[in-house]
Design a protein around this motif. Structure first.
Motif, PDB file in Angstrom:
ATOM      1  N   TRP B  34       4.306  12.602  11.568  1.00  0.00           N
ATOM      2  CA  TRP B  34       3.743  12.363  12.872  1.00  0.00           C
ATOM      3  C   TRP B  34       3.104  11.244  12.930  1.00  0.00           C
ATOM      4  O   TRP B  34       2.657  10.812  14.274  1.00  0.00           O
ATOM      5  CB  TRP B  34       2.614  13.790  13.063  1.00  0.00           C
ATOM      6  CG  TRP B  34       1.592  13.755  12.097  1.00  0.00           C
ATOM      7  CD1 TRP B  34       1.791  14.528  10.987  1.00  0.00           C
ATOM      8  CD2 TRP B  34       0.382  13.063  12.166  1.00  0.00           C
ATOM      9  NE1 TRP B  34       0.228  14.303  10.480  1.00  0.00           N
ATOM     10  CE2 TRP B  34      -0.381  13.278  10.958  1.00  0.00           C
ATOM     11  CE3 TRP B  34       0.022  12.028  13.152  1.00  0.00           C
ATOM     12  CZ2 TRP B  34      -1.693  12.938  10.634  1.00  0.00           C
ATOM     13  CZ3 TRP B  34      -1.467  11.416  12.596  1.00  0.00           C
ATOM     14  CH2 TRP B  34      -2.088  11.846  11.517  1.00  0.00           C
ATOM     15  N   LEU B  35       3.426  10.212  11.983  1.00  0.00           N
ATOM     16  CA  LEU B  35       2.893   8.717  12.309  1.00  0.00           C
ATOM     17  C   LEU B  35       4.207   7.956  12.168  1.00  0.00           C
ATOM     18  O   LEU B  35       4.961   8.414  11.261  1.00  0.00           O
ATOM     19  CB  LEU B  35       1.621   8.392  11.279  1.00  0.00           C
ATOM     20  CG  LEU B  35       0.363   9.011  11.598  1.00  0.00           C
ATOM     21  CD1 LEU B  35      -0.373   8.575  10.452  1.00  0.00           C
ATOM     22  CD2 LEU B  35      -0.128   8.093  12.799  1.00  0.00           C
ATOM     23  N   ASP B  36       4.187   6.899  12.638  1.00  0.00           N
ATOM     24  CA  ASP B  36       5.255   5.969  12.462  1.00  0.00           C
ATOM     25  C   ASP B  36       4.555   4.422  12.738  1.00  0.00           C
ATOM     26  O   ASP B  36       3.675   4.336  13.333  1.00  0.00           O
ATOM     27  CB  ASP B  36       6.524   6.010  13.455  1.00  0.00           C
ATOM     28  CG  ASP B  36       7.744   5.620  12.729  1.00  0.00           C
ATOM     29  OD1 ASP B  36       7.881   4.979  11.915  1.00  0.00           O
ATOM     30  OD2 ASP B  36       8.935   5.748  13.300  1.00  0.00           O
ATOM     31  N   VAL B  37       5.587   3.390  12.368  1.00  0.00           N
ATOM     32  CA  VAL B  37       5.358   2.215  12.582  1.00  0.00           C
ATOM     33  C   VAL B  37       6.352   1.500  13.415  1.00  0.00           C
ATOM     34  O   VAL B  37       7.562   1.886  13.451  1.00  0.00           O
ATOM     35  CB  VAL B  37       4.882   1.456  11.500  1.00  0.00           C
ATOM     36  CG1 VAL B  37       3.626   1.675  10.683  1.00  0.00           C
ATOM     37  CG2 VAL B  37       6.159   1.457  10.421  1.00  0.00           C
ATOM     38  N   VAL B  38       6.044   0.692  14.527  1.00  0.00           N
ATOM     39  CA  VAL B  38       7.087   0.297  15.424  1.00  0.00           C
ATOM     40  C   VAL B  38       6.541  -1.400  15.385  1.00  0.00           C
ATOM     41  O   VAL B  38       5.524  -1.883  15.286  1.00  0.00           O
ATOM     42  CB  VAL B  38       6.985   0.908  16.598  1.00  0.00           C
ATOM     43  CG1 VAL B  38       7.430   2.259  16.511  1.00  0.00           C
ATOM     44  CG2 VAL B  38       5.892   0.617  17.535  1.00  0.00           C
ATOM     45  N   GLU B  39       7.732  -2.171  15.889  1.00  0.00           N
ATOM     46  CA  GLU B  39       7.345  -3.594  16.184  1.00  0.00           C
ATOM     47  C   GLU B  39       7.822  -3.805  17.728  1.00  0.00           C
ATOM     48  O   GLU B  39       8.723  -3.276  18.315  1.00  0.00           O
ATOM     49  CB  GLU B  39       8.425  -4.446  15.534  1.00  0.00           C
ATOM     50  CG  GLU B  39       8.445  -6.087  15.698  1.00  0.00           C
ATOM     51  CD  GLU B  39       9.114  -7.062  14.625  1.00  0.00           C
ATOM     52  OE1 GLU B  39       9.359  -6.443  13.573  1.00  0.00           O
ATOM     53  OE2 GLU B  39       9.678  -7.861  15.181  1.00  0.00           O
ATOM     54  N   TRP B  54       2.999  -5.310  15.162  1.00  0.00           N
ATOM     55  CA  TRP B  54       3.129  -4.337  14.518  1.00  0.00           C
ATOM     56  C   TRP B  54       2.434  -3.183  14.790  1.00  0.00           C
ATOM     57  O   TRP B  54       0.955  -3.302  14.691  1.00  0.00           O
ATOM     58  CB  TRP B  54       3.424  -4.523  12.928  1.00  0.00           C
ATOM     59  CG  TRP B  54       4.490  -5.305  12.470  1.00  0.00           C
ATOM     60  CD1 TRP B  54       5.400  -5.929  13.376  1.00  0.00           C
ATOM     61  CD2 TRP B  54       4.595  -5.902  11.278  1.00  0.00           C
ATOM     62  NE1 TRP B  54       6.107  -6.798  12.761  1.00  0.00           N
ATOM     63  CE2 TRP B  54       5.703  -6.957  11.350  1.00  0.00           C
ATOM     64  CE3 TRP B  54       4.020  -5.826  10.046  1.00  0.00           C
ATOM     65  CZ2 TRP B  54       6.130  -7.657  10.265  1.00  0.00           C
ATOM     66  CZ3 TRP B  54       4.272  -6.502   9.053  1.00  0.00           C
ATOM     67  CH2 TRP B  54       5.471  -7.461   9.200  1.00  0.00           C
ATOM     68  N   LEU B  55       2.553  -2.170  15.047  1.00  0.00           N
ATOM     69  CA  LEU B  55       1.697  -0.922  15.802  1.00  0.00           C
ATOM     70  C   LEU B  55       2.029   0.396  14.820  1.00  0.00           C
ATOM     71  O   LEU B  55       2.980   0.704  14.484  1.00  0.00           O
ATOM     72  CB  LEU B  55       2.164  -0.820  17.311  1.00  0.00           C
ATOM     73  CG  LEU B  55       2.245  -1.946  18.073  1.00  0.00           C
ATOM     74  CD1 LEU B  55       2.609  -1.322  19.529  1.00  0.00           C
ATOM     75  CD2 LEU B  55       0.808  -2.675  18.226  1.00  0.00           C
ATOM     76  N   LEU B  56       0.952   1.114  15.067  1.00  0.00           N
ATOM     77  CA  LEU B  56       0.860   2.322  14.381  1.00  0.00           C
ATOM     78  C   LEU B  56       0.994   3.313  15.701  1.00  0.00           C
ATOM     79  O   LEU B  56       0.134   3.324  16.648  1.00  0.00           O
ATOM     80  CB  LEU B  56      -0.231   2.981  13.936  1.00  0.00           C
ATOM     81  CG  LEU B  56      -0.665   3.979  12.934  1.00  0.00           C
ATOM     82  CD1 LEU B  56       0.638   3.918  11.760  1.00  0.00           C
ATOM     83  CD2 LEU B  56      -2.019   3.989  12.225  1.00  0.00           C
ATOM     84  N   VAL B  57       1.952   4.454  15.643  1.00  0.00           N
ATOM     85  CA  VAL B  57       2.290   5.489  16.548  1.00  0.00           C
ATOM     86  C   VAL B  57       2.056   6.785  16.109  1.00  0.00           C
ATOM     87  O   VAL B  57       2.264   6.899  14.934  1.00  0.00           O
ATOM     88  CB  VAL B  57       3.499   4.884  17.480  1.00  0.00           C
ATOM     89  CG1 VAL B  57       3.457   3.925  17.993  1.00  0.00           C
ATOM     90  CG2 VAL B  57       4.655   5.379  16.507  1.00  0.00           C
ATOM     91  N   GLU B  58       1.673   7.788  17.015  1.00  0.00           N
ATOM     92  CA  GLU B  58       1.588   9.192  16.450  1.00  0.00           C
ATOM     93  C   GLU B  58       2.240   9.962  17.352  1.00  0.00           C
ATOM     94  O   GLU B  58       2.414   9.832  18.454  1.00  0.00           O
ATOM     95  CB  GLU B  58       0.116   9.614  15.981  1.00  0.00           C
ATOM     96  CG  GLU B  58      -0.720   9.541  17.510  1.00  0.00           C
ATOM     97  CD  GLU B  58      -0.592  10.786  18.231  1.00  0.00           C
ATOM     98  OE1 GLU B  58      -0.407  11.874  17.732  1.00  0.00           O
ATOM     99  OE2 GLU B  58      -1.336  10.794  19.155  1.00  0.00           O
ATOM    100  N   CYS B  59       2.726  11.196  16.980  1.00  0.00           N
ATOM    101  CA  CYS B  59       3.529  12.300  18.073  1.00  0.00           C
ATOM    102  C   CYS B  59       3.043  13.339  18.004  1.00  0.00           C
ATOM    103  O   CYS B  59       3.617  14.468  18.436  1.00  0.00           O
ATOM    104  CB  CYS B  59       5.143  12.301  17.786  1.00  0.00           C
ATOM    105  SG  CYS B  59       5.242  13.048  16.196  1.00  0.00           S
ATOM    106  N   ARG B  60       1.653  13.496  17.614  1.00  0.00           N
ATOM    107  CA  ARG B  60       0.898  14.993  17.689  1.00  0.00           C
ATOM    108  C   ARG B  60       0.316  15.125  18.989  1.00  0.00           C
ATOM    109  O   ARG B  60       0.381  16.467  19.464  1.00  0.00           O
ATOM    110  CB  ARG B  60       0.237  15.178  16.535  1.00  0.00           C
ATOM    111  CG  ARG B  60       0.582  16.140  15.671  1.00  0.00           C
ATOM    112  CD  ARG B  60      -0.277  16.194  14.347  1.00  0.00           C
ATOM    113  NE  ARG B  60      -1.554  15.541  14.403  1.00  0.00           N
ATOM    114  CZ  ARG B  60      -2.507  15.899  13.118  1.00  0.00           C
ATOM    115  NH1 ARG B  60      -2.234  16.716  12.377  1.00  0.00           N
ATOM    116  NH2 ARG B  60      -3.728  15.320  13.272  1.00  0.00           N
TER     117      ARG B  60
END
Lengths: 141, 141
Positions: B34-39, B54-60
């Motif tokens: 439920w967490l991922d990192v993106v550029e 670079w960012l931290l994203v979540e999908c919950r």
């Protein structure tokens, strides 16, 4: 080279079709003025070869005028500009139509009308930011 | 990992914070999916997000509630499904099942003003923090 393990593989796009943001109705105006002068010269000449060249070059310039009008219409103007100027779509549409007429005919009145419509687009461009927002260092002064 | 622990002391507090956010949370989250990192690519979210960050994203969150105005989200590009966009939520219409996406840099963003409202169903990921560069690390939205 080792890949930085902290660097994300997943790319997300803060996307912009054309990020340059440079717009100026002067571009359309110069091409339209060129059409105006060419039509004058066309009517002032009896040299058939010269008149043919006038027609060919005028059509090319009119097409460029139309292109520059369309870029302003599609890319520069935004919904909040339309809210400010409810006749924005109508003026741009008429200007494109006028450019088509200048392309098709050697009618000086049509070229005059086209210049008038480009000036109305120019007024809206100025009132929504104009030089300050869309040209580098607010050129030209 | 061992190398990072060894270097922690000489690194500045912000670097340590960035690394902690990036590695700690991403590693924990990746395991849970439920967490991922993106550029970030492109400039339409400037000055908030710069290209290459670079960012931290979540999908919950969005499995429980709707996106809120002002949140930065990932959404499939309505014009190119192979690409993911990053934009800010400008409006949410739960009845229509859509939301409006905008870039923070209106002059350099292709967003809902061009492609219209985007389907809510496609928006799963919310941006929560930036972990690189360290000087700009911290929570977002």
């Amino acid at each position: 080279m080792l890949r930085n393990p902290l660097r994300p593989r997943r790319r997300v796009h803060a996307h912009c079709d054309i990020p340059c943001g440079v717009y100026d109705p002067e571009q359309a105006r110069i091409e339209a003025e060129s059409c105006y002068r060419i039509i004058e010269k066309y009517h002032g000449s009896t040299d058939e070869v010269f008149r043919q060249r006038c027609v060919a070059v005028k059509e090319e310039r009119a097409e460029m005028t139309k292109h520059h009008i369309d870029v302003l219409w599609h890319d520069y103007f935004k919904p909040d500009h339309v809210a400010k100027f409810p006749d924005l779509h109508d003026v741009c549409w008429k200007a494109s139509k006028a450019a088509s007429k200048v392309k098709q005919t050697t009618d000086l009145e049509a070229a005059k009308e086209l210049l008038g419509l480009i000036d109305r687009i120019d007024d809206m461009w100025k009132a929504t930011g104009g030089l300050e927002k869309t040209r580098l260092n607010g050129r030209p002064s | 990992m061992r190398q990072e622990r060894g270097q922690r002391r000489p690194l500045s507090a912000s670097v340590a914070r960035g690394l902690a956010l990036g590695t700690g949370l991403a590693a924990a989250g990746a395991a849970r999916r439920w967490l991922d990192v993106v550029e970030v690519e492109g400039g339409s979210m400037t000055p908030t997000l710069l290209p290459g960050e670079w960012l931290l994203v979540e999908c919950r969150s969005y499995t429980r509630r709707l996106p809120r105005i002002g949140e930065i989200v990932l959404a499939p590009d309505p014009r190119d499904a192979t690409r993911e966009l990053i934009k800010r939520v400008a409006a949410v219409d739960p009845d229509a099942g859509t939301l409006d996406l905008r870039g923070d840099a209106p002059e350099a963003s292709t967003d809902s003003r061009t492609f219209g409202a985007a389907p809510l169903a496609g928006v799963r990921w919310r941006v929560i923090a930036r972990y690189w560069p360290p000087g700009r690390a911290g929570r977002l939205t």
